[in-house]
Design an enzyme around this catalytic site. Structure first.
Site, PDB file in Angstrom:
ATOM      1  N   ARG A  20       0.740  -1.395  -0.093  1.00  0.00           N
ATOM      2  CA  ARG A  20      -0.015  -0.128  -0.021  1.00  0.00           C
ATOM      3  C   ARG A  20       0.787   1.275  -0.061  1.00  0.00           C
ATOM      4  O   ARG A  20       0.749   2.230  -0.753  1.00  0.00           O
ATOM      5  CB  ARG A  20      -0.852  -0.154   1.104  1.00  0.00           C
ATOM      6  CG  ARG A  20      -2.017  -1.064   1.071  1.00  0.00           C
ATOM      7  CD  ARG A  20      -2.833  -1.018   2.205  1.00  0.00           C
ATOM      8  NE  ARG A  20      -1.998  -1.619   3.560  1.00  0.00           N
ATOM      9  CZ  ARG A  20      -2.124  -1.046   4.703  1.00  0.00           C
ATOM     10  NH1 ARG A  20      -3.324  -0.461   5.052  1.00  0.00           N
ATOM     11  NH2 ARG A  20      -1.478  -1.472   5.713  1.00  0.00           N
ATOM     12  N   ASN A  38      -6.117  -2.826   2.675  1.00  0.00           N
ATOM     13  CA  ASN A  38      -6.196  -4.185   2.639  1.00  0.00           C
ATOM     14  C   ASN A  38      -7.641  -4.711   2.692  1.00  0.00           C
ATOM     15  O   ASN A  38      -8.442  -4.064   3.469  1.00  0.00           O
ATOM     16  CB  ASN A  38      -5.214  -4.758   3.928  1.00  0.00           C
ATOM     17  CG  ASN A  38      -3.856  -4.543   3.711  1.00  0.00           C
ATOM     18  OD1 ASN A  38      -3.416  -4.400   2.687  1.00  0.00           O
ATOM     19  ND2 ASN A  38      -3.352  -4.485   4.707  1.00  0.00           N
TER      20      ASN A  38
END
Length: 92
Positions: A20, A38
């Protein structure tokens, strides 16, 4: 140039490897806004909003495997309702 918004679902080794954060860095460098988060199934959802070429470059970077330590096995993309995000965030 017209702006586009794309949702991507990234499967493989993409959690716990800085995916990320690296995606955020790459998106900001390309001038793309949106977010990465996520998912409970071990995947990462990426929503990218910006110039079509920049969004395509981000998707290609993801498809190539993203950051070192990650492994992208599958990338699914679909159009997302255009949302004028201000920046690229990491969602929890």
């Amino acid at each position: 140039m017209a702006k586009v918004c794309t949702a991507a679902y990234v499967y493989g080794v993409v959690q716990g490897v800085g995916f990320r954060y690296s995606t955020q860095r790459q998106a900001l460098a390309l001038g793309v806004a949106g977010y990465a988060r996520n998912c409970d199934d071990g995947s990462v959802e990426v929503v990218a909003y910006g110039e079509q070429q920049a969004v395509e470059q981000l998707m290609e970077w993801i498809k190539q495997g993203g950051p070192r330590g990650a492994r992208v096995d599958r990338l699914l993309t679909e159009p997302h309702p255009a949302t004028p995000f201000e920046t690229f965030n990491i969602r929890y």
